[in-house]
Design an enzyme around this catalytic site. Structure first.
Site, PDB file in Angstrom:
ATOM      1  N   LYS A 153       3.647  16.990 -12.655  1.00 11.54           N
ATOM      2  CA  LYS A 153       3.177  16.451 -12.058  1.00 11.54           C
ATOM      3  C   LYS A 153       1.970  17.757 -11.518  1.00 11.54           C
ATOM      4  O   LYS A 153       2.809  19.105 -11.701  1.00 11.54           O
ATOM      5  CB  LYS A 153       3.722  16.309 -10.094  1.00 11.54           C
ATOM      6  N   GLY A 170      -4.967  -2.308   0.102  1.00 10.54           N
ATOM      7  CA  GLY A 170      -5.653  -1.763  -0.871  1.00 10.54           C
ATOM      8  C   GLY A 170      -6.091  -3.162  -2.413  1.00 10.54           C
ATOM      9  O   GLY A 170      -6.373  -3.635  -2.739  1.00 10.54           O
ATOM     10  N   ASN A 171      -6.230  -2.133  -3.096  1.00 10.94           N
ATOM     11  CA  ASN A 171      -5.770  -2.117  -4.339  1.00 10.94           C
ATOM     12  C   ASN A 171      -4.941  -2.961  -4.955  1.00 10.94           C
ATOM     13  O   ASN A 171      -4.783  -4.010  -5.043  1.00 10.94           O
ATOM     14  CB  ASN A 171      -6.162  -1.141  -5.784  1.00 10.94           C
ATOM     15  N   VAL A 172      -3.703  -2.226  -5.162  1.00 14.06           N
ATOM     16  CA  VAL A 172      -2.724  -3.480  -5.510  1.00 14.06           C
ATOM     17  C   VAL A 172      -2.436  -4.415  -3.885  1.00 14.06           C
ATOM     18  O   VAL A 172      -1.861  -5.587  -4.910  1.00 14.06           O
ATOM     19  CB  VAL A 172      -1.678  -1.903  -5.262  1.00 14.06           C
ATOM     20  N   GLY A 197      -1.168  -3.501   3.692  1.00 14.58           N
ATOM     21  CA  GLY A 197      -1.873  -2.568   2.566  1.00 14.58           C
ATOM     22  C   GLY A 197      -2.651  -3.532   2.196  1.00 14.58           C
ATOM     23  O   GLY A 197      -2.041  -4.268   1.034  1.00 14.58           O
TER      24      GLY A 197
HETATM   25  P1  NAD Z   1      -5.738   2.059  -1.525  1.00 14.46           P
HETATM   26  O1  NAD Z   1      -5.860   3.109  -1.161  1.00 14.46           O
HETATM   27  O2  NAD Z   1      -5.988   1.320  -2.345  1.00 14.46           O
HETATM   28  O3  NAD Z   1      -4.811   1.148  -0.684  1.00 14.46           O
HETATM   29  C1  NAD Z   1      -3.716   1.406   0.745  1.00 14.46           C
HETATM   30  C2  NAD Z   1      -4.331   0.512   1.775  1.00 14.46           C
HETATM   31  O4  NAD Z   1      -3.342   0.608   3.306  1.00 14.46           O
HETATM   32  C3  NAD Z   1      -5.189   1.043   1.955  1.00 14.46           C
HETATM   33  O5  NAD Z   1      -6.466  -0.041   2.216  1.00 14.46           O
HETATM   34  C4  NAD Z   1      -5.369   1.420   3.604  1.00 14.46           C
HETATM   35  O6  NAD Z   1      -6.732   1.246   4.859  1.00 14.46           O
HETATM   36  C5  NAD Z   1      -4.080   1.092   4.077  1.00 14.46           C
HETATM   37  N1  NAD Z   1      -3.092   1.775   5.495  1.00 14.46           N
HETATM   38  C6  NAD Z   1      -3.121   3.227   5.437  1.00 14.46           C
HETATM   39  N2  NAD Z   1      -2.573   3.107   6.151  1.00 14.46           N
HETATM   40  C7  NAD Z   1      -1.853   1.912   6.598  1.00 14.46           C
HETATM   41  C8  NAD Z   1      -1.155   1.313   7.141  1.00 14.46           C
HETATM   42  N3  NAD Z   1      -0.322   2.418   8.404  1.00 14.46           N
HETATM   43  N4  NAD Z   1      -0.826  -0.037   8.005  1.00 14.46           N
HETATM   44  C9  NAD Z   1      -1.560  -0.874   7.282  1.00 14.46           C
HETATM   45  N5  NAD Z   1      -1.878  -0.170   6.185  1.00 14.46           N
HETATM   46  C10 NAD Z   1      -2.270   1.029   5.710  1.00 14.46           C
HETATM   47  O7  NAD Z   1      -3.756   2.281  -2.130  1.00 14.46           O
HETATM   48  P2  NAD Z   1      -3.084   1.731  -3.288  1.00 14.46           P
HETATM   49  O8  NAD Z   1      -4.090   2.508  -4.741  1.00 14.46           O
HETATM   50  O9  NAD Z   1      -3.294   0.223  -2.847  1.00 14.46           O
HETATM   51  O10 NAD Z   1      -1.503   1.830  -3.328  1.00 14.46           O
HETATM   52  C11 NAD Z   1      -0.888   1.529  -2.423  1.00 14.46           C
HETATM   53  C12 NAD Z   1       0.423   2.198  -2.623  1.00 14.46           C
HETATM   54  O11 NAD Z   1       0.541   1.704  -3.760  1.00 14.46           O
HETATM   55  C13 NAD Z   1       0.121   3.775  -2.831  1.00 14.46           C
HETATM   56  O12 NAD Z   1       1.655   4.310  -1.864  1.00 14.46           O
HETATM   57  C14 NAD Z   1      -0.273   4.233  -4.004  1.00 14.46           C
HETATM   58  O13 NAD Z   1       0.766   5.400  -4.027  1.00 14.46           O
HETATM   59  C15 NAD Z   1       1.037   3.232  -4.851  1.00 14.46           C
HETATM   60  N6  NAD Z   1       0.823   3.423  -6.155  1.00 14.46           N
HETATM   61  C16 NAD Z   1      -0.188   2.818  -6.646  1.00 14.46           C
HETATM   62  C17 NAD Z   1      -0.286   2.153  -8.077  1.00 14.46           C
HETATM   63  C18 NAD Z   1      -1.738   2.136  -8.680  1.00 14.46           C
HETATM   64  O14 NAD Z   1      -1.632   1.836  -9.346  1.00 14.46           O
HETATM   65  N7  NAD Z   1      -2.327   2.496  -7.407  1.00 14.46           N
HETATM   66  C19 NAD Z   1       0.936   3.208  -8.645  1.00 14.46           C
HETATM   67  C20 NAD Z   1       1.858   3.740  -8.045  1.00 14.46           C
HETATM   68  C21 NAD Z   1       2.132   3.332  -6.765  1.00 14.46           C
END
Ligand code: NAD
Length: 365
Positions: A90, A192-194, A190
């Site tokens: 990392k 978000g994307n995932v 959350g």
């Molecule tokens: P993202 O930033 O697109 O989504 C995260 C969402 O969580 C956002 O909409 C944000 O507003 C919301 N959020 C933040 N704090 C919050 C709270 N207290 N309560 C409710 N919602 C809240 O991120 P992502 O890419 O969807 O990733 C989500 C998680 O998965 C992260 O922790 C990331 O490290 C982990 N992750 C993602 C991937 C990937 O492929 N994107 C891979 C492995 C791990």
């Protein structure tokens, strides 16, 4: 037990590396461009170290070193349990991304990555974008997670979400005797994307989905698209539910939340869900809650970039590999039960076993 929350004073760097079993720590500096970065290589037994670069305005250099050491070690276990032939690494760049990130800074960092000659491969992490990967790529081939338009694997989130869904099903099989999620009350934290891709899988299986986010626009987008109910973040942990899926930030499983949780399973995408790894894994176990280890079930994203790094990226192959999370998750849950340990420790042990076994293969002639 290895200390995973090290306090790193400059005079103790080697002893900390020894304790956490790191191979290499590289300090990268450019006075003119204002670059201060740290690349941590934890373990390369399975292959070159791979893990994203995080840009963060750390309060101190010690904090940055600590993060690089902790995150790179986590990548070793994630990559190993995902069955990939890569080790753990990392990088962190110190500074406020909004203020100091430029093309030149990224390219200078790329030169440092290149100087390791392929021992460390980088990718996106917090505050880094696909555009930044393009800049790094101008200086080194040892970068992955390139946009699809440039021949890369593109957004990893759909694959990550699929792995989380698969891990959730394996956990449901253990908890309920069936992996069918129909009618199960599932809270996704959350949008978000995932989280959004995960919701799609859950609704296809006719689960009852609740969603929580701190931003109205995220909630508006997800409720417009899907038939889901919104939960206020303050009510989330006390809600009656079957499955809690943390897909926002880390450390949501802690002294305050775990005693309130009314669910049978925790299975989500967020990294580092357990505030204190051993203590809170033990707390979930003693409450009879099945915890699907985050670094196992969210490994779809690293699997996606791994296949890009291998060349001839093939999305179907990525999904087939990600589907294996089901059987590995079952193995972890069985191991934990048979050895009276937590699922977190079980997953770490299975990852270590693979590193040891494959290490022997490499030494054979
Ligand atoms: P993202 O930033 O697109 O989504 C995260 C969402 O969580 C956002 O909409 C944000 O507003 C919301 N959020 C933040 N704090 C919050 C709270 N207290 N309560 C409710 N919602 C809240 O991120 P992502 O890419 O969807 O990733 C989500 C998680 O998965 C992260 O922790 C990331 O490290 C982990 N992750 C993602 C991937 C990937 O492929 N994107 C891979 C492995 C791990």
């Amino acid at each position: 037990m290895i200390d995973t929350q090290p306090q790193v004073k400059n005079s103790e760097i080697f002893s900390t590396m020894a304790r956490m079993e790191h191979e290499q720590l590289v300090f990268c500096h450019d006075e003119v461009l204002g670059l201060k970065a740290i690349i941590a290589v934890h373990n390369t037994v399975l292959g070159p170290a791979m893990g994203g670069t995080r840009m963060w305005n750390y309060q101190s250099e010690e904090e940055a070193v600590k993060d690089a050491l902790r995150l790179s070690r986590g990548m070793t276990f994630k990559n190993a349990i995902a069955g990939l032939n890569i080790g753990g690494g990392k990088a962190v760049i110190i500074g406020d991304a909004k203020k100091i990130k430029t093309e030149a800074l990224m390219r200078r960092f790329g030169k440092f990555v290149h100087s390791l000659n392929g021992k460390y491969w980088t990718a996106e992490d917090v505050n880094m974008s696909a555009r930044d990967m393009e800049y790094i790529r101008m200086e080194t081939p040892y970068v992955t997670g390139i946009p699809e338009s440039m021949g890369g694997s593109g957004d990893p989130s759909p694959v990550t979400a699929y792995g989380v869904y698969i891990g959730m099903k394996a956990s449901a099989k253990k908890a309920y005797g069936s992996d069918n999620l129909k009618g199960k009350k599932i809270v996704v934290q959350g949008a978000g994307n995932v989280g959004t891709y995960l919701i799609e899988h859950l609704l296809k299986e006719e689960a009852t989905v609740f969603v929580s986010d701190i931003f109205e626009d995220k909630l508006a987008a997800v409720t417009k698209k899907f038939n889901v109910s919104v939960v206020d973040p303050k009510d989330l942990y006390t809600m009656d539910m079957d499955i809690y899926a943390p897909c926002a930030l880390g450390a949501t499983l802690n002294d305050i939340t775990i005693p309130q949780l009314k669910c049978a399973i925790v299975a989500g995408a967020a990294n580092n869900q357990l505030d204190e790894e051993d203590q809170h894994a033990e707390m979930l176990k003693s409450r009879g809650i099945i915890y699907a280890p985050d670094f196992l079930i969210n490994s779809g994203g690293i699997t996606n970039v791994y296949y890009e790094q291998q060349g001839n990226y093939n999305r179907q192959r990525v999904y087939e590999q990600t589907e294996r999370i089901y059987e590995v998750c079952q193995e972890v849950l069985e191991y934990a039960e048979n050895n009276e340990t937590t699922t977190h420790q079980a997953a770490l042990q299975l990852a270590l076993n693979r590193i040891k076994d494959v290490g022997k293969v490499k030494l054979a002639y």
